[in-house]
Scaffold this motif. Sequence first.
Motif, PDB file in Angstrom:
ATOM      1  N   THR A   1       0.819  -1.207   0.000  1.00  0.00           N
ATOM      2  CA  THR A   1       0.000   0.000   0.000  1.00  0.00           C
ATOM      3  C   THR A   1       0.854   1.260   0.000  1.00  0.00           C
ATOM      4  OG1 THR A   1      -1.767  -1.140   1.201  1.00  0.00           O
ATOM      5  CG2 THR A   1      -1.785   1.264   1.262  1.00  0.00           C
ATOM      6  N   ALA A   2       1.965   1.237   0.722  1.00  0.00           N
ATOM      7  CA  ALA A   2       2.829   2.409   0.838  1.00  0.00           C
ATOM      8  C   ALA A   2       3.476   2.778  -0.487  1.00  0.00           C
ATOM      9  CB  ALA A   2       3.909   2.168   1.885  1.00  0.00           C
ATOM     10  N   GLY A   3       3.474   1.854  -1.447  1.00  0.00           N
ATOM     11  CA  GLY A   3       4.087   2.124  -2.737  1.00  0.00           C
ATOM     12  C   GLY A   3       3.236   2.965  -3.671  1.00  0.00           C
ATOM     13  N   PHE A   4       1.967   3.223  -3.291  1.00  0.00           N
ATOM     14  CA  PHE A   4       1.106   4.035  -4.136  1.00  0.00           C
ATOM     15  C   PHE A   4       1.398   5.511  -3.933  1.00  0.00           C
ATOM     16  CE2 PHE A   4      -1.629   0.192  -3.960  1.00  0.00           C
ATOM     17  CZ  PHE A   4      -1.693  -0.039  -5.322  1.00  0.00           C
ATOM     18  N   GLU A   5       1.294   6.246  -5.011  1.00  0.00           N
ATOM     19  CA  GLU A   5       1.554   7.680  -4.970  1.00  0.00           C
ATOM     20  C   GLU A   5       0.470   8.388  -4.165  1.00  0.00           C
ATOM     21  OE1 GLU A   5       1.306  10.056  -8.678  1.00  0.00           O
ATOM     22  OE2 GLU A   5       3.492  10.083  -8.526  1.00  0.00           O
ATOM     23  N   GLY A   6       0.869   9.370  -3.387  1.00  0.00           N
ATOM     24  CA  GLY A   6      -0.076  10.115  -2.573  1.00  0.00           C
ATOM     25  C   GLY A   6       0.682  11.002  -1.619  1.00  0.00           C
ATOM     26  N   SER A   7       0.287  10.994  -0.362  1.00  0.00           N
ATOM     27  CA  SER A   7       0.957  11.785   0.652  1.00  0.00           C
ATOM     28  C   SER A   7       2.246  11.098   1.092  1.00  0.00           C
ATOM     29  CB  SER A   7       0.037  11.973   1.862  1.00  0.00           C
ATOM     30  OG  SER A   7       0.751  12.438   2.975  1.00  0.00           O
ATOM     31  N   THR A   8       3.369  11.800   0.988  1.00  0.00           N
ATOM     32  CA  THR A   8       4.646  11.249   1.447  1.00  0.00           C
ATOM     33  C   THR A   8       4.590  10.941   2.934  1.00  0.00           C
ATOM     34  OG1 THR A   8       5.850  12.491  -0.245  1.00  0.00           O
ATOM     35  CG2 THR A   8       7.132  11.687   1.615  1.00  0.00           C
ATOM     36  N   ALA A   9       3.986  11.824   3.711  1.00  0.00           N
ATOM     37  CA  ALA A   9       3.886  11.613   5.150  1.00  0.00           C
ATOM     38  C   ALA A   9       3.085  10.353   5.471  1.00  0.00           C
ATOM     39  CB  ALA A   9       3.252  12.835   5.823  1.00  0.00           C
ATOM     40  N   SER A  10       1.959  10.171   4.800  1.00  0.00           N
ATOM     41  CA  SER A  10       1.124   8.990   5.053  1.00  0.00           C
ATOM     42  C   SER A  10       1.866   7.701   4.689  1.00  0.00           C
ATOM     43  CB  SER A  10      -0.179   9.080   4.261  1.00  0.00           C
ATOM     44  OG  SER A  10      -0.951  10.170   4.699  1.00  0.00           O
ATOM     45  N   SER A  11       2.567   7.707   3.559  1.00  0.00           N
ATOM     46  CA  SER A  11       3.316   6.519   3.148  1.00  0.00           C
ATOM     47  C   SER A  11       4.429   6.209   4.133  1.00  0.00           C
ATOM     48  CB  SER A  11       3.895   6.718   1.746  1.00  0.00           C
ATOM     49  OG  SER A  11       2.871   6.809   0.783  1.00  0.00           O
ATOM     50  N   LEU A  12       5.113   7.252   4.625  1.00  0.00           N
ATOM     51  CA  LEU A  12       6.199   7.035   5.589  1.00  0.00           C
ATOM     52  C   LEU A  12       5.651   6.454   6.885  1.00  0.00           C
ATOM     53  CD1 LEU A  12       9.267   7.437   6.041  1.00  0.00           C
ATOM     54  CD2 LEU A  12       8.720   9.671   7.029  1.00  0.00           C
ATOM     55  N   ILE A  13       4.522   6.963   7.357  1.00  0.00           N
ATOM     56  CA  ILE A  13       3.899   6.428   8.571  1.00  0.00           C
ATOM     57  C   ILE A  13       3.477   4.977   8.362  1.00  0.00           C
ATOM     58  CG2 ILE A  13       1.875   6.630  10.082  1.00  0.00           C
ATOM     59  CD1 ILE A  13       2.035   9.685   9.567  1.00  0.00           C
ATOM     60  N   THR A  14       2.946   4.664   7.175  1.00  0.00           N
ATOM     61  CA  THR A  14       2.538   3.297   6.873  1.00  0.00           C
ATOM     62  C   THR A  14       3.720   2.345   6.905  1.00  0.00           C
ATOM     63  OG1 THR A  14       0.695   4.059   5.502  1.00  0.00           O
ATOM     64  CG2 THR A  14       1.459   1.808   5.132  1.00  0.00           C
ATOM     65  N   ILE A  15       4.835   2.759   6.309  1.00  0.00           N
ATOM     66  CA  ILE A  15       6.026   1.906   6.271  1.00  0.00           C
ATOM     67  C   ILE A  15       6.547   1.636   7.677  1.00  0.00           C
ATOM     68  CG2 ILE A  15       8.482   1.895   5.647  1.00  0.00           C
ATOM     69  CD1 ILE A  15       7.645   3.209   2.998  1.00  0.00           C
ATOM     70  N   TRP A  16       6.635   2.691   8.493  1.00  0.00           N
ATOM     71  CA  TRP A  16       7.161   2.487   9.840  1.00  0.00           C
ATOM     72  C   TRP A  16       6.159   1.764  10.730  1.00  0.00           C
ATOM     73  CZ3 TRP A  16      11.883   2.448  11.655  1.00  0.00           C
ATOM     74  CH2 TRP A  16      12.886   2.977  10.848  1.00  0.00           C
ATOM     75  N   GLY A  17       4.886   1.875  10.429  1.00  0.00           N
ATOM     76  CA  GLY A  17       3.909   1.050  11.129  1.00  0.00           C
ATOM     77  C   GLY A  17       4.140  -0.426  10.839  1.00  0.00           C
ATOM     78  N   ALA A  18       4.470  -0.740   9.579  1.00  0.00           N
ATOM     79  CA  ALA A  18       4.779  -2.130   9.208  1.00  0.00           C
ATOM     80  C   ALA A  18       6.049  -2.601   9.901  1.00  0.00           C
ATOM     81  CB  ALA A  18       4.932  -2.233   7.691  1.00  0.00           C
ATOM     82  N   ILE A  19       7.071  -1.739   9.949  1.00  0.00           N
ATOM     83  CA  ILE A  19       8.322  -2.107  10.623  1.00  0.00           C
ATOM     84  C   ILE A  19       8.066  -2.350  12.108  1.00  0.00           C
ATOM     85  CG2 ILE A  19      10.599  -1.233  11.308  1.00  0.00           C
ATOM     86  CD1 ILE A  19      10.728   0.188   8.583  1.00  0.00           C
ATOM     87  N   GLU A  20       7.236  -1.519  12.728  1.00  0.00           N
ATOM     88  CA  GLU A  20       6.911  -1.720  14.141  1.00  0.00           C
ATOM     89  C   GLU A  20       6.196  -3.047  14.363  1.00  0.00           C
ATOM     90  OE1 GLU A  20       4.671   1.720  15.165  1.00  0.00           O
ATOM     91  OE2 GLU A  20       6.382   3.080  15.042  1.00  0.00           O
ATOM     92  N   GLN A  21       5.340  -3.441  13.439  1.00  0.00           N
ATOM     93  CA  GLN A  21       4.656  -4.726  13.552  1.00  0.00           C
ATOM     94  C   GLN A  21       5.655  -5.876  13.652  1.00  0.00           C
ATOM     95  OE1 GLN A  21       1.273  -6.037  13.363  1.00  0.00           O
ATOM     96  NE2 GLN A  21       0.773  -3.985  14.081  1.00  0.00           N
ATOM     97  N   LEU A  22       6.738  -5.768  12.895  1.00  0.00           N
ATOM     98  CA  LEU A  22       7.695  -6.872  12.806  1.00  0.00           C
ATOM     99  C   LEU A  22       8.824  -6.794  13.827  1.00  0.00           C
ATOM    100  CD1 LEU A  22       8.051  -6.956   8.920  1.00  0.00           C
ATOM    101  CD2 LEU A  22       6.804  -8.606  10.327  1.00  0.00           C
TER     102      LEU A  22
END
Length: 291
Positions: free
Chosen positions: A177-198
């Motif tokens: 999902t983070a790979g879709f174009e849109g808000s840079t801030a939202s994508s960055l939060i999504t990526i680090w949310g995934a990293i926190e999960q793991l």
Amino acid sequence: MGTLYAGVAGIGYQNQDFELGEGIIIRSTYAHLFAPYMMAFKPPGKYKHHDGPWKPAKGGITYDIYIEIEVPETTTIKGFSKEEIAWLIVSLIKISDHPYVSTPILSDISFNRVVEDDIEPTLIPNEVKRRIFRPTKDVISYLSEETLLWIKGTWKDVATLMTKNPQFNTAYKAFDTAGFEGSTASSLITIWGAIEQLFSSNSGELRYRVASNLAAYLEAPGEKRLDLYKRLLKLYNERSTAAHTSKPIEQGPLLESYVYLRNALIKIIQTEKVPTATDFEEKIFKGLSFE
């Protein structure tokens, strides 16, 4: 929909049909999806249609489809629909070495048959949002046999891991999902949310724990592990800025974070295991590497 045909854009395939198992086939094709923007200037009439005049607007979307993935009606993978199986295979193409590919259209008939047999397919738009990565302009990349063999030997294991491990399931879907174009801030939060999960077993000292665990997972003991840990701390600060302030976020930290998450997911896929809190404690405090 019986058999599903997923049209893949952004990459080509030049060889014979390739079977991935369970009857799923990747083959070469061609189709062009286009959606120009149009405007009407009157409210809907009696039949709920906008009467003319209609005028074209600049822009729109276009995709060249060079590959189709055939998922037979008989294919059954626990917890996955045919659409989700196609998504999973394309996600592995993305994570392997082609992050710019997408699946903008689904069909119930092979794209190769539509013109030959003069039949009417059911066409369903799918991933029509642009991705943050772009292929080289006017250059078509091609799927290699090496990549296809890796996907063939991997995709069912990834499906099993997603079914059995909720953290991996969430992180893997968030990565896509983070790979879709849109808000840079939202994508960055999504990526680090995934990293926190793991890479965080609890919320205590989250920044330290996530950075140290991910650094230990990706690098052997020594200077490289320490350097990566320090870099991850800085990237986590960017994540916090995105989450808690209105300051603009540069795309550099987003792309760098994306790559680190991608590398971690690849390693999890290769080892077929999501590391646990015990694994991290042992490797960090004994100065060991994740093999």
